[in-house]
Design an enzyme around this catalytic site. Structure first.
Site, PDB file in Angstrom:
ATOM      1  N   ARG A  49       0.827  -1.208   0.000  1.00  0.00           N
ATOM      2  CA  ARG A  49       0.000   0.000   0.000  1.00  0.00           C
ATOM      3  C   ARG A  49       0.866   1.266   0.000  1.00  0.00           C
ATOM      4  O   ARG A  49       0.532   2.261  -0.642  1.00  0.00           O
ATOM      5  CB  ARG A  49      -0.948  -0.020   1.206  1.00  0.00           C
ATOM      6  CG  ARG A  49      -2.027   1.035   1.115  1.00  0.00           C
ATOM      7  CD  ARG A  49      -3.235   0.722   1.984  1.00  0.00           C
ATOM      8  NE  ARG A  49      -4.358   1.534   1.545  1.00  0.00           N
ATOM      9  CZ  ARG A  49      -4.891   2.525   2.247  1.00  0.00           C
ATOM     10  NH1 ARG A  49      -4.417   2.809   3.433  1.00  0.00           N
ATOM     11  NH2 ARG A  49      -5.898   3.217   1.759  1.00  0.00           N
ATOM     12  N   HIS A  66       0.558   4.043  -2.855  1.00  0.00           N
ATOM     13  CA  HIS A  66       0.176   5.438  -2.570  1.00  0.00           C
ATOM     14  C   HIS A  66       1.276   6.433  -2.908  1.00  0.00           C
ATOM     15  O   HIS A  66       1.005   7.594  -3.202  1.00  0.00           O
ATOM     16  CB  HIS A  66      -0.264   5.580  -1.112  1.00  0.00           C
ATOM     17  CG  HIS A  66      -1.676   5.132  -0.894  1.00  0.00           C
ATOM     18  ND1 HIS A  66      -2.443   5.555   0.149  1.00  0.00           N
ATOM     19  CD2 HIS A  66      -2.465   4.294  -1.608  1.00  0.00           C
ATOM     20  CE1 HIS A  66      -3.649   4.993   0.071  1.00  0.00           C
ATOM     21  NE2 HIS A  66      -3.680   4.213  -0.975  1.00  0.00           N
ATOM     22  N   HIS A 115      -6.191  -6.151  -3.930  1.00  0.00           N
ATOM     23  CA  HIS A 115      -7.053  -6.282  -2.751  1.00  0.00           C
ATOM     24  C   HIS A 115      -7.262  -7.743  -2.335  1.00  0.00           C
ATOM     25  O   HIS A 115      -7.989  -7.993  -1.378  1.00  0.00           O
ATOM     26  CB  HIS A 115      -8.381  -5.545  -2.948  1.00  0.00           C
ATOM     27  CG  HIS A 115      -8.259  -4.070  -2.709  1.00  0.00           C
ATOM     28  ND1 HIS A 115      -9.274  -3.189  -2.958  1.00  0.00           N
ATOM     29  CD2 HIS A 115      -7.218  -3.322  -2.239  1.00  0.00           C
ATOM     30  CE1 HIS A 115      -8.863  -1.953  -2.648  1.00  0.00           C
ATOM     31  NE2 HIS A 115      -7.627  -2.007  -2.231  1.00  0.00           N
ATOM     32  N   TRP A 119     -10.523  -8.776   2.304  1.00  0.00           N
ATOM     33  CA  TRP A 119     -11.277  -9.100   1.079  1.00  0.00           C
ATOM     34  C   TRP A 119     -11.306 -10.598   0.819  1.00  0.00           C
ATOM     35  O   TRP A 119     -12.182 -11.100   0.136  1.00  0.00           O
ATOM     36  CB  TRP A 119     -10.636  -8.409  -0.123  1.00  0.00           C
ATOM     37  CG  TRP A 119     -10.780  -6.932  -0.176  1.00  0.00           C
ATOM     38  CD1 TRP A 119     -11.770  -6.232  -0.827  1.00  0.00           C
ATOM     39  CD2 TRP A 119      -9.911  -5.938   0.397  1.00  0.00           C
ATOM     40  NE1 TRP A 119     -11.554  -4.886  -0.680  1.00  0.00           N
ATOM     41  CE2 TRP A 119     -10.430  -4.673   0.057  1.00  0.00           C
ATOM     42  CE3 TRP A 119      -8.739  -5.987   1.166  1.00  0.00           C
ATOM     43  CZ2 TRP A 119      -9.823  -3.473   0.461  1.00  0.00           C
ATOM     44  CZ3 TRP A 119      -8.137  -4.807   1.568  1.00  0.00           C
ATOM     45  CH2 TRP A 119      -8.675  -3.565   1.216  1.00  0.00           C
TER      46      TRP A 119
END
Ligand code: CCH
Length: 288
Positions: free
Chosen positions: A44, A48, A171, A187
């Site tokens: 992540r 990002h 995900h 998920w």
């Protein structure tokens, strides 16, 4: 007398292999975190850092590592990523010649590969910027929105429909944390293994709105798994759904496209001097 510039250390491929191996070792040594791995939060961080890119103004992207600074570190979307940045500090201390921007993306590659994902070619060349290069808030996707928003945000980075769907397969990894995004839950049932399960679950499970006090999200029948509104948009939209169905049926096709699109994501806006990309070998756990 001229001024002497200190001889600069020029790292070679074997030096970057050492960095990859150091990240892999830290992943292995810290399996008490979250669902058993820092891998998802490292992914992540790399995403990002990269996903702020704007093709038009050529600003943002992984070059710069401006998330080290406020205000970017405090953008709502980046909540919780300090855990990933702090995790990498000992690696940066051991290999001070690597830039944060190369380190964060290489750690992302390492995390994907160590969690069973495909090989993701990578090359060095990112330079760290100062605070003036921080990107404005609002460049990363908002999970409460749907397909129009996804196309606007990812289109700004330069991605098409197929690439949006391929990227979203990340995900399969990790979870939402109420104290970070406000959303809750994983998920898939294997949040530390990269598989095509995100797509299979989107297609095969029945998803209902969760009744709770938190932000609007979906839950499966067992109430153990979740989907964000943006995830569900991938099956509500006919164009997106084509690719979801393809990846749900064919993990190899997903892995191939995923490798390509992650490589592209991590390179957005980087002025590379080096043409050649390197593939790093997975570090096997001792005894496996
Ligand atoms: Fe994501 N993501 N993501 N995501 N994401 C969250 C967590 C992870 C969106 C929203 C969220 C990508 C695309 C999107 C990961 C990788 C990628 C969370 C929970 C939200 C919300 C954060 C928390 O609470 O900790 C939205 C919206 C989009 C739009 O498409 C893409 C692309 C990638 C990578 C290629 C990973 C991995 C996580 C798990 C992090 C963790 O700490 O477990």
């Amino acid at each position: 007398a001229g001024s002497f510039s200190p001889k600069e250390f020029v790292p070679a491929k074997e030096d970057y292999i050492k960095v990859y191996e150091a990240v892999a070792k830290r992943l292995e040594e810290n399996e008490d975190y979250d669902d058993g791995s820092y891998g998802p939060v490292l992914v992540r961080l790399a995403w990002h850092a990269s996903g702020t890119y704007d093709v038009e103004t050529k600003t943002g992207g992984s070059n710069g590592a401006t998330m080290r600074f406020q205000p970017e570190s405090d953008h709502g979307a980046n909540a919780g990523l300090k855990a990933a940045r702090d995790f990498l500090e000992p690696v940066k201390a051991k290999f001070p010649w690597i830039t944060y921007s190369d380190l964060w993306t290489l750690a992302g590659v390492c995390a994907f590969q160590q969690m069973g994902g495909p090989t993701i070619p990578w090359r060095p060349g990112r330079a760290d910027s100062d605070i003036s290069a921080c990107t404005p808030d609002g460049r990363l996707p908002d999970a409460t929105k749907e397909q129009k928003h996804l196309r606007a945000i990812f289109g700004r980075m330069g991605f098409n429909d197929q690439e949006i769907v391929a990227l979203s397969g990340a995900h399969a990894l990790g979870r939402c944390h109420t104290d970070r995004s406000g959303f809750d839950g994983p998920w898939t049932h294997s949040p530390t293994m990269l598989t095509n399960d995100f797509y299979r679950l989107l297609v095969d499970e029945k998803w209902n709105w969760r009744k709770w006090n938190g932000p609007a999200q979906y839950e499966d029948k067992s109430k153990t798994l979740m989907m964000l509104p943006t995830d569900m948009a991938l099956v509500k939209d006919k164009e997106f759904k084509k690719y979801v169905e393809k990846y749900a049926k064919d993990q190899d096709a997903f892995f191939k496209d995923f490798s390509d699109v992650i490589c592209k994501l991590f390179e957005l806006g980087v002025p590379f001097k080096q043409e050649e990309r390197w593939s790093f070998k997975v570090v096997e756990k001792p005894g496996s």
